[in-house]
Each structure stands twice: as C-alpha cells, then as structure tokens.
Design a protein around this motif. Structure first.
Motif, short mmCIF file in Angstrom:
data_model
loop_
_atom_site.label_atom_id
_atom_site.label_comp_id
_atom_site.label_asym_id
_atom_site.label_seq_id
_atom_site.Cartn_x
_atom_site.Cartn_y
_atom_site.Cartn_z
N THR A 264 3.82 29.54 -11.49
CA THR A 264 2.42 29.51 -11.24
C THR A 264 1.44 30.97 -11.86
O THR A 264 0.44 30.69 -12.20
CB THR A 264 1.71 29.41 -9.85
N ARG A 265 2.34 31.68 -11.90
CA ARG A 265 1.76 33.14 -12.44
C ARG A 265 1.83 32.96 -14.23
O ARG A 265 1.50 33.83 -14.58
CB ARG A 265 2.52 34.40 -11.93
N HIS A 266 2.45 31.96 -14.66
CA HIS A 266 2.82 31.95 -16.05
C HIS A 266 2.16 30.82 -16.62
O HIS A 266 2.39 30.48 -17.60
CB HIS A 266 4.15 32.11 -16.31
N LYS A 267 1.22 30.09 -15.83
CA LYS A 267 0.47 28.87 -16.35
C LYS A 267 -0.37 28.99 -17.41
O LYS A 267 -0.92 30.20 -17.26
CB LYS A 267 0.02 28.17 -15.25
N MET A 269 -3.75 28.73 -18.84
CA MET A 269 -5.24 28.39 -18.36
C MET A 269 -5.94 27.83 -19.19
O MET A 269 -5.94 28.42 -20.39
CB MET A 269 -5.62 29.70 -17.74
#
Lengths: 342, 343
Positions: A264-267, A269
């Motif tokens: 989720t932290r490297h998605k 955007m």
C-alpha cells in the motif's frame, strides 16, 4: 441464454426543488441467469437506483427493462406481482429493515402466508426452519422466538436474507448488504450468499463501494463501474481489477489502501485534476469525468459523449474516447504526465 | 515513516476502564500499557466492541460519568520536558490540555461542526478559549486550510452545510492542528467517506504529519488504512492490547492468533483469488469474559492451557509484544500466508 434482466437505454430522473435531476442515464446492462454482477462506484453514482430498478422497486423514466426477454410493460398485473416475488432486494441496514416489534418467526412467516408459499401453519413452520438453516442460523429453535434486537448485526443480516428467500426469488439485489457488519464476519456472509446462489440457482446483483470486497465476491463474475449516473466500464472482474481501462476505474483502484503495508505504501497513485465531484444537476458536457481526468484530451473529451464499447487490446468495455481510438493513455496525457506520483 | 524512539509523549500505564451496568461490571479496557513517541502514528485495530473507542475516550477523559478509570497513570510529557498525569488533571487543566496538547478528530464530521456558525468563527472561538488572538488564529487557519488542500478564504466564510463530507473532514483536521498539539486522536476519520475522498484525506494527513511532526492515535476497523499510515499497530481484543509492534511486524509476522484471524478476513485488491475466513463467533461479553485467553473460544490454535490461564504479554525482537501461547505456530502461519510484497 436469455438474460434474466436486460436494461435498454434506461434513464431515471428525480425531481427536487422543481429541478430535474438525471440520476441514471442510458444504462445498458444485461444480466445472465445465475450470474454475479457487482455495481461499484462512489455515492451518487446511481448504483442503488440501478439496483432498485432491477428489483422492480422503481420504474425507469425512460428506456425499458426486459425480464426474461419480455419488456416489463407487457406483463399483466398478475404476472407483475409474480415478477415482484422473483426479484428481491436485501437492504444495507439490518437494524432498520427488520421490524423491532416482531419476532424472527413472525418476520419470516408474513411473506410465506401473504404469498401462500406453503400450505398450513405446519408448512409455514417447516419452511421457516428450512430458511433459518439455509442461512446458518442454527438451531432455528433458538432464533424463531427472538426479536431483532437480541441478534447481532451479522445475524440480523442473515434474517434479512432469509426473508428475501421466503418468496423463492430468482434474483437478489444485495445493496451494501455487508457494509454494516464487522469486517471479521463479512466473509462468512459472502460465502453464504455464494452457497445460496449455487444451491438455488440465484442471480446476484451486489452493490458496494468497497472494491476489494467486490473483487472477492465477484471473482468469477462481472463488475460494472458507475460514475455520475452512467456505467463507465464493465467486464469480467478479473480483467477489470487486473487491467482497469477507464481513467476513473484506474483512479479508484489506485486510491484504495491495501491491508499490506509494503504494497500500500508503494502503490502508484493517479492524481486527479480536481477533487470536486460535479453535481448531478450540472453534469459536465462530453465525458462527465473530463474535469477530473488526468488523461483529458481537450477538444475531444469535453465535447463528445463517449459510449460504452470495446477497447482495443482489452477484454472489457469502457466509455472513454481516447481509449476507443486505440491511444495509450499515458501518451494521450503527456501534458498531465507529471501528475503521475509514484 | 521514522519517529523518535527516545522521546515518549504519552505513556499509558496499566489503564483500566469499567462501567457499572445492571448485570454487573463491564471491563471495557483492561490493563492497557503503551508508549506513544514523538511523531509516531499508532493504529488501534480490532472488531467493534473490543475497547478501541473506550481507550481513546479515556485518554482524553471524555468517558461517560458511569465509567471508572484506574491504573498507574497516563503520563504526558510537555514540549518543555515537564510531565503530568492526565488522570489527575483538574477540569480546568483538562480543558487547557485538550486542543493545545491533544486534539481529536471524530468520524462523522457533520456532528463535530456547529451547523450555525461559520468555519472562521469556530476557529476564532477555539483559539480564544486558549488565549490566542483573532489575527494569529486567522493566520494559522489560512495556512492550515491551505495545507489540507482547501481554498482557505472560501472555506473560512462557509457554513458546514456548504462543504462536502470530505471537505468537512479536512476542515476538522486543520482545526485540530490550530493550537499545535503534540497528539491528535482520530476515531475512524475515513469511515463513511468515498474512496477518492478517503485517498485525499490520507494523503493530506501524511503530508501534515511530515510537516508538523505530531503524534497520532488512530482507531480504524479498516486494516488497509492502518497498513498505510501506521508506524505501530496495536490489536485490541475484549478490552486488552493482545499484540503491539511495528506495522510490518504485526502484518507480516503476526504473533497473536487474533491478529492473524483479522488479517485472514480482509480482502485485498491486488491479491488475485483469495482464500479468506471469517472469525467464528462474536467478541465476548465483557461482564463475564471467558477464562484464560479471552479469544480462546473463537481461536483455531487454542489448546487446553488457553482456556485456563491468561497468557502473559511477552516482548519479542524489535519491540514486538503479544500475549498468545501459540505464538510460534501463529508466526509460522503468518509468514507463509503474508509474504512481504516486493515494492
């Protein structure tokens, strides 16, 4: 196979303060028997209205709905009431949808008696036992004499589902049917719906704003993504989730946090051009998503209304003009490329 | 995210909360202890009724009057190094503490905003109550509203009903930071908002945290939100913290069967076809909780000892604590099912 439901160019408007609000526009959707289809989108996108039309609780303002290949207008009064029974809606809020003054036994017996689904009071009792067992509320003897407030949210939702099954429907519209229950027990409700579908040959229209839930529930089915009253993308769940086409679908999928810290932290955007959702009374011309779309092509997207058609190189359909012309979105959006925040 | 592990802002020591109900005493929170560090975001996860909200309200002393709080203190460290026990504060000291040192953002922004006053008046009133003049408050508010990506001038003039749900939630976030508190407590701030709105709130929160370096205690039933913004995750069950540790430890190397069960019930978008399981049963009655480990009746790992003696909270490597007799088996299964995704 004849679709169980077919919406052809369905429109729906509501009038509020003397203003006509187009809540649904040009919905074309055909649902096969025993299919699972998810309607997803944010509030105000029209997913609940679509669900209500499918369940026969709202009339389209324009266009038509076909049930088993026959326009609903051609059904006689008697046929219509039979139709009503075949199409059932399960509400979101099991606290509001069950009458607090009636026992679970009463709640289930009313429709059984009203529609003469079974013979005699022994038959009613037997059927209630069957239904409660079907929704895993066992032993039924512990449940029938209880009132809704004595049950947990998950149990109440099971009662709601059991009630919808009293009239032996062929299709169930589940409108955010698990969003009020705790995350820890959602999966068991969804599994139960799956089992009921297999066992009773039900068709399920599942309405949710939760994409991860839609993905899990409709993994073998289809997803329709709605935005401001229109379907902007539709296809097999696995295709839509793995390779979303419409910029709105891409934005939604990119925005969802994942229960996995590194992931989720490297998605990647997708930054929208605007956070403001246009009002339904003031829908932008052309593609309604263009004022927010990171891939906006001036002179095209703001002028021509895109229709839902096949996208070259993709398995699903989407309403996006640049995509339909076969352009790769990244290229089409060179000017906005800096908006891609990683 | 990194935070200062040597600088504790809030130390919660053996905190318990009970309510007197007709049937008996409800143990809504039992022996809760943790340290919150400067700049740290702590997420409390667990099902409804597990004590998350009770704990949060106890930390700001906003529990209903029927509640009794006990324990060895909730020690707050001021910026100048002074320490004080929040549980011993007078009402006046408590009022000064709230907003200036610790502020709150609750779910349902509409309920937290006064419908008949403009945002600007709310700002001035809040500031005035804490001895800050109108000009200074105005200046700070404009800057904060800009930081939460709103149009400051327009929003200041607006009444709550003129703002969308996401805008209101961001206004609350901005106002919560007006008096530069060291701690912000948030209760489900992104529940009941749409996906893209949630995204913008999370982004704004992350950015503000970097710029202003406050600590956050965050309640969420949404594990995905915790995974995204928490440095530390605490799992609560039946009023107790049963597991606490760095976010990656708790998610990828779960040591309590309850945490693992919660994670096994959460669908993930990018995971392909998933095998998920709900947790059987429901959270226990807090008036008459089960013996031993309170989770044992619902636990797939439970053995005899689990129903007899409550498991102690044990510290493992990297400040990871859990109270589970079957922690090694849980850990082994967690490592198999929750591989760290390649970034």
């Amino acid at each position: 196979m004849t679709p169980i439901i077919e919406l052809r160019g369905v429109h729906r408007t509501f009038v509020k303060d003397r203003q006509t609000i187009p809540v649904l526009q040009d919905i074309n959707l055909s649902i096969e028997p025993n299919e699972i289809i998810c309607l997803v989108g944010e509030s105000g996108c029209g997913k609940t209205t679509t669900g209500k039309i499918i369940a026969g609780l709202l009339e389209p303002s324009g266009g038509e709905m076909l049930v088993e290949g026959r326009p609903i207008s051609s059904y006689s009064g008697k046929e219509r009431s039979a139709l009503r029974r075949q199409l059932q809606l399960v509400h979101q809020d099991p606290f509001a949808s069950l009458n607090p003054a009636h026992t679970i036994g009463d709640i289930l017996s009313f429709p059984l008696k009203r529609h003469k689904m079974v013979e005699g009071s022994a038959g009613v009792r037997r059927r209630i036992w069957e239904l409660l067992t079907m929704v895993d509320l066992t032993p039924p003897g512990d449940i029938v004499n209880k009132y809704p407030h004595q049950l947990s949210g998950g149990q109440r939702q099971r009662v709601s589902i059991a009630r919808s099954l009293t009239v032996q429907p062929r299709l169930i519209v589940a409108d955010e049917a698990v969003s009020m229950v705790d995350v820890s027990i959602r999966i068991s409700l969804l599994k139960m719906l799956h089992e009921l579908r297999d066992r009773l040959g039900l068709t399920i229209v599942f309405i949710t704003h939760d994409l991860a839930l839609a993905k899990y529930f409709a993994w073998e089915g289809r997803i329709a993504v709605m935005y401001l009253g229109r379907i902007v993308e539709i296809g097999r769940t696995q295709d839509v989730i793995a390779a979303p086409q419409h910029p709105y679908t891409r934005a939604l999928l990119a925005a969802v946090p994942e229960a996995d810290p590194e992931l989720t932290r490297h998605k990647h955007m997708l930054r929208l051009r605007s956070d403001d959702i246009p009002k339904l009374t003031d829908i932008p011309p052309g593609c309604a998503f263009h004022p927010r779309c990171p891939f906006f092509v001036p002179g095209l997207c703001d002028e021509t209304l895109p229709h839902l058609t096949a996208i070259p190189g993709a398995a699903q359909h989407a309403a996006c003009l640049p995509l339909q012309r076969g352009e790769a979105l990244q290229e089409a959006a060179k000017a906005a490329a800096s908006g891609y925040a990683g | 995210m990194t935070y200062d592990r040597n600088h504790v802002v809030l130390s919660v020591r053996d905190l318990s909360v009970t309510y007197q109900a007709e049937r008996g005493r409800v143990r809504a929170a039992s022996h809760v202890s943790f340290d919150l560090h400067a700049g740290e975001t702590l997420a409390l996860i667990g099902e409804s009724g597990c004590g998350k909200t009770t704990l949060n309200l106890a930390l700001i002393r906003q529990l209903p009057k029927t509640a009794r709080t006990s324990g060895d203190g909730v020690i707050y460290t001021y910026r100048d190094g002074r320490q004080a026990d929040i549980l011993k504060f007078s009402d006046r000291e408590m009022r000064r503490y709230l907003w200036s040192e610790c502020s709150m953002v609750f779910q349902g922004a509409l309920n937290s905003l006064n419908p008949i006053i403009r945002v600007s008046d709310m700002v001035y009133d809040t500031a005035k109550a804490h001895g800050i003049g109108r000009d200074e408050a105005h200046k700070r508010a404009l800057r904060l509203l800009e930081q939460v990506r709103l149009d400051p001038a327009r929003v200041m003039r607006s009444y709550p009903h003129e703002l969308s749900g996401g805008m209101r939630q961001r206004v609350l976030l901005a106002v919560s930071l007006l008096l530069r508190p060291q701690i912000v407590i948030m209760d489900e701030p992104t529940t009941a908002v749409d996906i893209l709105t949630q995204r913008s709130i999370l982004d704004v929160l992350k950015q503000l945290r970097e710029e202003l370096n406050f600590s956050v205690i965050f309640i969420s039933h949404d594990l995905a939100v915790a995974a995204e913004i928490a440095d530390t995750v605490a799992t609560m069950y039946a009023g107790e913290i049963v597991e606490i540790g760095p976010v990656n430890e708790v998610f990828y190397r779960s040591r309590h069967a309850y945490t693992l069960s919660l994670l096994n019930a959460a669908p993930r978008l990018s995971a392909g076809a998933e095998t998920l399981e709900s947790i059987p049963g429901k959270p226990p009655d807090l008036i008459d909780p089960p013996s031993g480990c309170k989770f044992h009746e619902r636990c797939a790992f439970a053995r005899e000892v689990c129903s007899q003696t409550p498991p102690p909270l044990i510290t493992y490597d990297d400040e990871h604590q859990a109270s589970c007799y079957e922690t090694e088996r849980v850990l082994a299964q967690s490592e198999v099912t929750r591989k760290v995704a390649a970034p």
